[in-house]
Design a protein around this motif. Structure first.
Motif, PDB file in Angstrom:
ATOM      1  N   HIS A  37       0.681  -1.152   0.450  1.00  0.00           N
ATOM      2  CA  HIS A  37       0.280   0.243   0.291  1.00  0.00           C
ATOM      3  C   HIS A  37       1.272   1.330   0.018  1.00  0.00           C
ATOM      4  O   HIS A  37       1.637   1.665   0.927  1.00  0.00           O
ATOM      5  N   ASP A  78       1.115   5.257   0.382  1.00  0.00           N
ATOM      6  CA  ASP A  78       0.383   6.428   1.232  1.00  0.00           C
ATOM      7  C   ASP A  78       0.795   7.607  -0.033  1.00  0.00           C
ATOM      8  O   ASP A  78       1.834   8.462   0.549  1.00  0.00           O
ATOM      9  N   TRP A  79      -0.174   7.587  -0.335  1.00  0.00           N
ATOM     10  CA  TRP A  79       0.337   9.102  -1.654  1.00  0.00           C
ATOM     11  C   TRP A  79       0.836  10.520  -0.889  1.00  0.00           C
ATOM     12  O   TRP A  79       1.111  11.517  -1.546  1.00  0.00           O
ATOM     13  N   THR A  80      -0.162  10.523   0.342  1.00  0.00           N
ATOM     14  CA  THR A  80      -0.006  11.465   0.988  1.00  0.00           C
ATOM     15  C   THR A  80       1.084  12.401   1.743  1.00  0.00           C
ATOM     16  O   THR A  80       1.670  12.981   2.155  1.00  0.00           O
ATOM     17  N   ASP A 107       7.655   7.729 -12.518  1.00  0.00           N
ATOM     18  CA  ASP A 107       7.515   8.468 -13.129  1.00  0.00           C
ATOM     19  C   ASP A 107       8.526   9.912 -13.580  1.00  0.00           C
ATOM     20  O   ASP A 107       9.128  10.007 -12.860  1.00  0.00           O
ATOM     21  N   ASP A 112       8.411  12.769 -12.619  1.00  0.00           N
ATOM     22  CA  ASP A 112       8.830  13.279 -11.536  1.00  0.00           C
ATOM     23  C   ASP A 112       9.269  12.838 -10.167  1.00  0.00           C
ATOM     24  O   ASP A 112       9.425  13.001  -9.077  1.00  0.00           O
ATOM     25  N   TYR A 132       8.055   9.534  -9.315  1.00  0.00           N
ATOM     26  CA  TYR A 132       7.480   9.209  -8.453  1.00  0.00           C
ATOM     27  C   TYR A 132       6.617   7.964  -8.446  1.00  0.00           C
ATOM     28  O   TYR A 132       7.103   7.663  -9.575  1.00  0.00           O
ATOM     29  N   PRO A 133       6.584   7.290  -7.670  1.00  0.00           N
ATOM     30  CA  PRO A 133       6.770   5.428  -7.991  1.00  0.00           C
ATOM     31  C   PRO A 133       5.349   5.673  -9.546  1.00  0.00           C
ATOM     32  O   PRO A 133       4.323   5.709  -8.818  1.00  0.00           O
ATOM     33  N   LEU A 134       5.107   4.372 -10.173  1.00  0.00           N
ATOM     34  CA  LEU A 134       4.257   4.351 -10.956  1.00  0.00           C
ATOM     35  C   LEU A 134       4.185   2.952 -11.665  1.00  0.00           C
ATOM     36  O   LEU A 134       5.286   2.409 -11.610  1.00  0.00           O
ATOM     37  N   ALA A 187      -3.970   0.376 -13.900  1.00  0.00           N
ATOM     38  CA  ALA A 187      -4.832   1.927 -12.326  1.00  0.00           C
ATOM     39  C   ALA A 187      -5.938   1.363 -11.389  1.00  0.00           C
ATOM     40  O   ALA A 187      -5.146   2.065 -10.292  1.00  0.00           O
ATOM     41  N   ARG A 195      -3.257   0.245  -8.431  1.00  0.00           N
ATOM     42  CA  ARG A 195      -1.631   1.224  -8.150  1.00  0.00           C
ATOM     43  C   ARG A 195      -1.610   1.848  -7.029  1.00  0.00           C
ATOM     44  O   ARG A 195      -0.677   2.125  -6.269  1.00  0.00           O
ATOM     45  N   THR A 196      -2.258   1.896  -6.556  1.00  0.00           N
ATOM     46  CA  THR A 196      -2.351   2.190  -4.632  1.00  0.00           C
ATOM     47  C   THR A 196      -2.130   0.380  -3.834  1.00  0.00           C
ATOM     48  O   THR A 196      -1.446   0.946  -2.862  1.00  0.00           O
ATOM     49  N   ARG A 200      -0.042  -5.437   2.923  1.00  0.00           N
ATOM     50  CA  ARG A 200      -1.138  -5.558   3.769  1.00  0.00           C
ATOM     51  C   ARG A 200      -1.663  -7.327   3.356  1.00  0.00           C
ATOM     52  O   ARG A 200      -1.544  -7.463   2.047  1.00  0.00           O
ATOM     53  N   GLU A 225      -4.869  -8.739   3.792  1.00  0.00           N
ATOM     54  CA  GLU A 225      -6.372  -9.139   3.827  1.00  0.00           C
ATOM     55  C   GLU A 225      -6.712  -8.673   2.400  1.00  0.00           C
ATOM     56  O   GLU A 225      -5.611  -7.368   2.055  1.00  0.00           O
TER      57      GLU A 225
END
Ligand code: SF4
Ligand code: SF4
Lengths: 79, 404
Positions: A11, A13-15, A34, A36, A38-40, A45, A48-49, A76, A78
């Protein structure tokens, strides 16, 4: 009764993520940078989180969780 | 943004049903009780909701009963969400203005059925808050319901943003490894429903699942509210049966379908439908291969034959980029870049389509909320639907206004 073992997911956490790239080095077949840095995730789609992991990727994913300087990653189990 | 504009009237259209507004406009406690009677018993409410097939009216169309089933304990908090972050959405404020007691009834019914001690909250935009407060003063059973003003941002209506707002933090989406039904307000199970969903709960609790299903389709039973806007047709809130055709919704508010060039269905995260497909039906969920138009939270924007859909989309993308909640890197950097590349491509300056399409493919799925996904989907839809306009822009002619 046997239940299928739920496949683990990584997982993001993009924040929290700030493109520090530790995970990219550890999981080169799972995550690409990507433009910038950031992981892509290579996943579709919708995943992706919460990125599905193969068993062989688990140790590297655990390392990434431990090494992400922003504590943005969690494993995670579950579904 | 549109907080000071008057709310649309809810005079029923002869072609459409009037369930939610059956007590008439401005239904105070007396009119409400005269039309709907007292609160019904809650025995079997969850089973009835399951049979009714009611889905959430906030945009996700998730089955109400499935959300209740996903609770990992009695809900500690039940929230009626009327935050309506979409600037063109007025249906929740209109509902709260004309039929606030139905929304309050729905919230009280769920509390009685699931946890009478639950904290009850209604979150709405300022005009909706005034309506709810006024209605709560008219009745004795809603004294414990808290009423909160929603932040006026596009993403503040998102469920985790509403929960963050209740905790005193900015109403921004939060990373949510667990669903709110497992860990929401105070990390305890939380139920959040759109206010229109609650109003339907109040009706289903009274009249049953069969009554609810007597309108709409098996896939989209019951009725739903639409916020209809557009060139020359003004602002309307209309109740329609599930599965209504776009063209019928437009004509019911007096629009002339021949003057419509295209319709954006589902709001700023929605999809364009060109005039030749106005006979398509509104569907609760996206069905990529089907002939439907996902209705989302019910926002419909019609543009006239004089308006360029590519240009309208460009302005919406700019707005959406500015509404990124500034939290997630791929969204914060990606949405403004999408708006720029879209504008370059749509105006005909940038011939290489791959620069914008590559972003449309890589933005989705990488944020704490679905804002990047919805924004990319809008760009995709515009570039797919308005291909003739794209060609015209490339040839150096503008398709808008007197240059036609
Ligand atoms: S290691 Fe952490 S901060 Fe760095 S790119 Fe990966 S998730 Fe983001
Ligand atoms: S995805 Fe964008 S809008 Fe959603 S929380 Fe992250 S930064 Fe905010």
């Amino acid at each position: 009764m046997t239940r299928p073992t739920p496949s683990p997911t990584l997982h993001i956490d993009w924040t929290r993520c700030q493109a520090r790239g530790a995970c990219l080095e550890l999981l080169p077949d799972l995550l690409h940078p990507d433009e910038d840095g950031y992981p892509l995730p290579a996943a579709p789609a919708r995943q992706r989180t919460n990125i599905p992991l193969r068993a062989a990727q688990l140790p590297a994913a655990q390392d990434a969780v431990a090494l992400c300087p922003r504590l943005a990653l969690t494993l995670r189990r579950e579904k | 943004m549109t907080l000071t504009t008057p709310l649309p009237s809810v005079a029923p259209s002869p072609a459409m049903p009037a369930r939610l507004f059956a007590a008439g406009p401005h239904a105070d406690a007396t009119l409400h009780a005269a039309r709907f009677g007292p609160l019904p018993a809650t025995t079997g409410l969850v089973a009835t909701l399951r049979d009714s097939g009611l889905t959430g009216r906030g945009g996700g169309a998730f089955p109400v009963a499935a959300k209740i089933d996903a609770l990992t304990g009695p809900p500690a908090t039940i929230i009626g969400n009327g935050s309506e972050g979409e600037p063109l959405s007025r249906k929740d404020a209109t509902l709260l203005h004309h039929a606030p007691h139905l929304v309050i009834d729905g919230l009280l019914l769920l509390a009685a059925a699931l946890n009478p001690k639950a904290r009850l909250v209604i979150v709405a935009r300022p005009d909706g808050v005034d309506s709810v407060r006024h209605a709560l003063r008219e009745r004795a059973d809603g004294r414990d319901i808290e009423v909160r003003v929603a932040e006026d941002r596009f993403v503040s209506g998102e469920a985790t943003a509403v929960v963050a707002g209740l905790a005193g933090a900015p109403a921004l989406p939060k990373d949510h490894p667990l669903h709110l039904t497992q860990r929401g307000v105070g990390r305890r199970p939380t139920l959040l429903f759109n206010v229109e969903t609650l109003a339907h709960v109040a009706l289903i609790g009274r009249y049953g699942a069969g009554w609810f299903r007597s309108l709409g389709t098996p896939e989209d039973p019951g009725t739903r509210l639409l916020s209809i806007n557009g060139d020359g047709i003004g602002e309307h809130v209309l109740e329609v049966p599930g599965g209504t055709r776009i063209i019928d919704a437009l004509t019911a508010v007096g629009a002339n379908p021949d003057a419509v060039q295209a319709v954006l269905v589902g709001g700023f995260h929605g999809r364009w439908v060109p005039a030749r497909h106005l006979t398509r039906s509104l569907t609760p969920r996206p069905a990529p291969d089907a002939d439907g138009a996902p209705v989302g939270a019910g926002v419909i924007l019609a543009i006239g034959v004089e308006t360029c859909g590519l240009t309208v989309t460009g302005s919406i993308l700019e707005y959406l980029a500015a509404e990124s909640a500034g939290q997630c890197g791929p969204c914060v950097l990606g949405l403004p870049r999408l708006a720029t590349r879209y504008a370059e491509h749509a105006s005909g300056q940038e011939v290489d389509a791959s620069r914008v399409w590559q972003l449309i493919e890589t933005l989705p799925g990488r944020g704490a909320c679905h804002h990047p996904d919805g924004t990319a989907a809008l760009a995709r839809s515009a570039l797919t639907v308005f291909t003739a306009e794209l060609d015209r822009h490339r040839a150096g002619t503008c398709c808008e206004g007197p240059h036609r």
